[in-house]
Scaffold this active site. Structure first.
Site, PDB file in Angstrom:
ATOM      1  N   SER A  40      34.317  41.065  46.176  1.00  0.00           N
ATOM      2  CA  SER A  40      35.718  41.351  45.845  1.00  0.00           C
ATOM      3  C   SER A  40      35.780  42.290  44.650  1.00  0.00           C
ATOM      4  O   SER A  40      35.293  41.953  43.564  1.00  0.00           O
ATOM      5  CB  SER A  40      36.460  40.055  45.513  1.00  0.00           C
ATOM      6  OG  SER A  40      37.716  40.378  44.931  1.00  0.00           O
ATOM      7  N   HIS A  85      35.836  43.585  49.807  1.00  0.00           N
ATOM      8  CA  HIS A  85      37.067  42.800  49.847  1.00  0.00           C
ATOM      9  C   HIS A  85      38.043  43.372  48.822  1.00  0.00           C
ATOM     10  O   HIS A  85      37.719  43.479  47.635  1.00  0.00           O
ATOM     11  CB  HIS A  85      36.714  41.346  49.524  1.00  0.00           C
ATOM     12  CG  HIS A  85      37.847  40.389  49.609  1.00  0.00           C
ATOM     13  ND1 HIS A  85      38.256  39.815  50.804  1.00  0.00           N
ATOM     14  CD2 HIS A  85      38.666  39.878  48.656  1.00  0.00           C
ATOM     15  CE1 HIS A  85      39.259  38.989  50.580  1.00  0.00           C
ATOM     16  NE2 HIS A  85      39.535  39.010  49.278  1.00  0.00           N
ATOM     17  N   ASP A 133      41.663  42.993  47.148  1.00  0.00           N
ATOM     18  CA  ASP A 133      42.768  42.069  46.916  1.00  0.00           C
ATOM     19  C   ASP A 133      44.022  42.824  46.497  1.00  0.00           C
ATOM     20  O   ASP A 133      44.083  43.382  45.401  1.00  0.00           O
ATOM     21  CB  ASP A 133      42.393  41.085  45.793  1.00  0.00           C
ATOM     22  CG  ASP A 133      41.369  40.053  46.235  1.00  0.00           C
ATOM     23  OD1 ASP A 133      41.549  39.455  47.312  1.00  0.00           O
ATOM     24  OD2 ASP A 133      40.389  39.852  45.491  1.00  0.00           O
ATOM     25  N   MET A 173      47.769  42.476  45.387  1.00  0.00           N
ATOM     26  CA  MET A 173      48.677  41.465  44.819  1.00  0.00           C
ATOM     27  C   MET A 173      49.935  42.152  44.303  1.00  0.00           C
ATOM     28  O   MET A 173      49.859  43.223  43.695  1.00  0.00           O
ATOM     29  CB  MET A 173      48.014  40.737  43.662  1.00  0.00           C
ATOM     30  CG  MET A 173      46.688  40.091  44.002  1.00  0.00           C
ATOM     31  SD  MET A 173      46.071  39.153  42.595  1.00  0.00           S
ATOM     32  CE  MET A 173      44.440  38.702  43.167  1.00  0.00           C
ATOM     33  N   HIS A 184      42.764  41.960  51.720  1.00  0.00           N
ATOM     34  CA  HIS A 184      43.399  40.648  51.594  1.00  0.00           C
ATOM     35  C   HIS A 184      44.755  40.845  50.926  1.00  0.00           C
ATOM     36  O   HIS A 184      44.823  41.130  49.733  1.00  0.00           O
ATOM     37  CB  HIS A 184      42.488  39.728  50.746  1.00  0.00           C
ATOM     38  CG  HIS A 184      43.063  38.380  50.475  1.00  0.00           C
ATOM     39  ND1 HIS A 184      42.532  37.532  49.500  1.00  0.00           N
ATOM     40  CD2 HIS A 184      44.103  37.694  51.014  1.00  0.00           C
ATOM     41  CE1 HIS A 184      43.214  36.409  49.473  1.00  0.00           C
ATOM     42  NE2 HIS A 184      44.183  36.484  50.379  1.00  0.00           N
ATOM     43  N   MET A 199      47.942  39.653  49.333  1.00  0.00           N
ATOM     44  CA  MET A 199      48.655  38.541  48.682  1.00  0.00           C
ATOM     45  C   MET A 199      50.002  39.093  48.240  1.00  0.00           C
ATOM     46  O   MET A 199      50.256  39.305  47.052  1.00  0.00           O
ATOM     47  CB  MET A 199      47.829  38.004  47.510  1.00  0.00           C
ATOM     48  CG  MET A 199      46.634  37.188  47.983  1.00  0.00           C
ATOM     49  SD  MET A 199      45.385  36.952  46.707  1.00  0.00           S
ATOM     50  CE  MET A 199      44.484  38.483  46.890  1.00  0.00           C
ATOM     51  N   MET A 201      41.406  29.795  51.969  1.00  0.00           N
ATOM     52  CA  MET A 201      41.296  30.018  50.519  1.00  0.00           C
ATOM     53  C   MET A 201      40.656  28.807  49.862  1.00  0.00           C
ATOM     54  O   MET A 201      41.087  27.669  50.083  1.00  0.00           O
ATOM     55  CB  MET A 201      42.675  30.266  49.898  1.00  0.00           C
ATOM     56  CG  MET A 201      43.313  31.600  50.243  1.00  0.00           C
ATOM     57  SD  MET A 201      42.360  33.056  49.746  1.00  0.00           S
ATOM     58  CE  MET A 201      42.269  32.864  47.953  1.00  0.00           C
ATOM     59  N   GLY A 233      40.655  35.974  40.026  1.00  0.00           N
ATOM     60  CA  GLY A 233      39.232  35.764  40.209  1.00  0.00           C
ATOM     61  C   GLY A 233      38.708  34.779  39.180  1.00  0.00           C
ATOM     62  O   GLY A 233      39.423  34.381  38.253  1.00  0.00           O
ATOM     63  N   GLY A 234      37.470  34.361  39.364  1.00  0.00           N
ATOM     64  CA  GLY A 234      36.804  33.533  38.363  1.00  0.00           C
ATOM     65  C   GLY A 234      37.235  32.079  38.317  1.00  0.00           C
ATOM     66  O   GLY A 234      36.938  31.373  37.354  1.00  0.00           O
ATOM     67  N   ASP A 251      37.139  32.317  50.333  1.00  0.00           N
ATOM     68  CA  ASP A 251      37.420  33.230  49.230  1.00  0.00           C
ATOM     69  C   ASP A 251      37.847  32.431  48.015  1.00  0.00           C
ATOM     70  O   ASP A 251      38.860  31.732  48.053  1.00  0.00           O
ATOM     71  CB  ASP A 251      38.540  34.190  49.669  1.00  0.00           C
ATOM     72  CG  ASP A 251      38.884  35.219  48.613  1.00  0.00           C
ATOM     73  OD1 ASP A 251      38.173  35.329  47.604  1.00  0.00           O
ATOM     74  OD2 ASP A 251      39.896  35.931  48.815  1.00  0.00           O
TER      75      ASP A 251
HETATM   76  O1  LIG Z   1      41.738  36.581  46.558  1.00  0.00           O
HETATM   77  C1  LIG Z   1      41.142  36.279  45.538  1.00  0.00           C
HETATM   78  C2  LIG Z   1      41.839  35.593  44.414  1.00  0.00           C
HETATM   79  O2  LIG Z   1      43.158  35.412  44.739  1.00  0.00           O
HETATM   80  C3  LIG Z   1      39.703  36.522  45.490  1.00  0.00           C
HETATM   81  O3  LIG Z   1      39.285  37.490  46.419  1.00  0.00           O
HETATM   82  C4  LIG Z   1      39.005  36.638  44.163  1.00  0.00           C
HETATM   83  O4  LIG Z   1      38.839  37.973  43.796  1.00  0.00           O
HETATM   84  C5  LIG Z   1      37.653  35.961  44.231  1.00  0.00           C
HETATM   85  O5  LIG Z   1      37.046  36.018  42.988  1.00  0.00           O
HETATM   86  P1  LIG Z   1      35.866  35.011  42.569  1.00  0.00           P
HETATM   87  O6  LIG Z   1      36.457  33.619  42.629  1.00  0.00           O
HETATM   88  O7  LIG Z   1      34.779  35.192  43.564  1.00  0.00           O
HETATM   89  O8  LIG Z   1      35.508  35.454  41.195  1.00  0.00           O
HETATM   90 FE   LIG Z   2      40.763  37.685  48.106  1.00  0.00          FE
END
Ligand SMILES: O=C(CO)[C@@H](O)[C@H](O)COP(=O)(O)O
Ligand SMILES: [Fe+2]
Length: 231
Positions: A8, A31, A33, A35, A64, A66, A135, A142-143, A173
């Site tokens: 991602s 990937h 994201d 948002m 993805h 969101m 999910m 992330g993180g 994810d």
């Molecule tokens: O869609 C999402 C978060 O909403 C993900 O794609 C995150 O980017 C995943 O990040 P890690 O948890 O792997 O750091």
């Molecule tokens: Fe994602």
């Protein structure tokens, strides 16, 4: 059985995205994201930026979304050439109609389920989708830590895919790392998004290889189909 690792770019350096994409060229898909600070409380980028990523990426895009108002915006991501476009079940009343539009444009159509969303209403509709994204964190950032409580849902989707004999990819994810990828693989996932685990590594290609090996060695017995990337 095919195992896919999709880093991602949410965890990448946004100012150096082209170089960051080169660091993950051994992965299966990138990937992306999207948002909108409405469907989730965070903001990334829209079609213009994703179009440029598509132009320079060495590997295909796994988008993805969101975002709200997904019926309006999702087809544009398919039109710009994304290999796969995944929208949230919670963001549309017409998931089948939207998936058909995406497929007609030539993209793989994915449906994503937040941790609190029940998979049951979608199990009868699986043939309409190329991918189900379960999910493993609340979408937005992330993180975060992997939510083990999402595994029964993943198992129920995997069982339904297998029972129907479909080649639907099962993606997870959020919080995927060398510690957690085996758990998701055992529950039936075949497609793994990893942001911080890949971009936080000194050598992303080595982390990608380690994740792929771990997932493959934990893959659910009898998990569905080979499904090549270009199918
Ligand atoms: O869609 C999402 C978060 O909403 C993900 O794609 C995150 O980017 C995943 O990040 P890690 O948890 O792997 O750091
Ligand atoms: Fe994602």
């Amino acid at each position: 059985m095919t195992t896919r690792i999709n880093p991602s770019i949410l965890a990448a350096d946004f100012v150096n995205l082209q170089a960051e994409l080169a660091r993950i060229a051994t992965a299966d898909l990138v990937h992306v994201d999207v948002m909108d600070n409405h469907f989730v409380p965070n903001l990334t980028f829209g079609p213009q930026m994703v179009g440029r990523i598509q132009d320079v990426s060495p590997i295909p895009l796994d988008v993805h979304l969101m975002i709200s108002d997904v019926d309006r915006w999702a087809p544009g991501y398919a039109e710009l050439g994304a290999y796969s476009v995944t929208f949230h079940a919670e963001a549309t009343d017409e998931p089948v109609a939207l998936a058909r539009r995406l497929r007609a444009i030539g993209a793989r159509a994915g449906i994503a389920l937040k941790p609190g969303t029940d998979a049951e209403p979608y199990l009868e509709l699986l043939s309409e989708f190329d991918q189900v994204l379960v999910m493993t964190v609340e979408p937005g950032f992330g993180g975060q830590s992997f939510m083990h409580e999402t595994m029964p849902k993943l198992r129920s989707v995997a069982d339904a895919v297998r029972a129907a004999g479909l080649d639907v990819w099962l993606q997870v994810d959020g919080g995927i790392s060398t510690d957690t990828i085996g758990i998701a693989a055992e529950a039936g996932a075949d497609t793994f998004v990893a942001g911080s685990a890949v971009f936080g590594a000194d050598v992303p290609a080595e982390r990608i290889a380690a994740l792929r090996d771990l997932a493959a060695s934990h893959r659910h017995e009898g998990a569905h189909g080979p499904g090549s990337l270009k199918s």
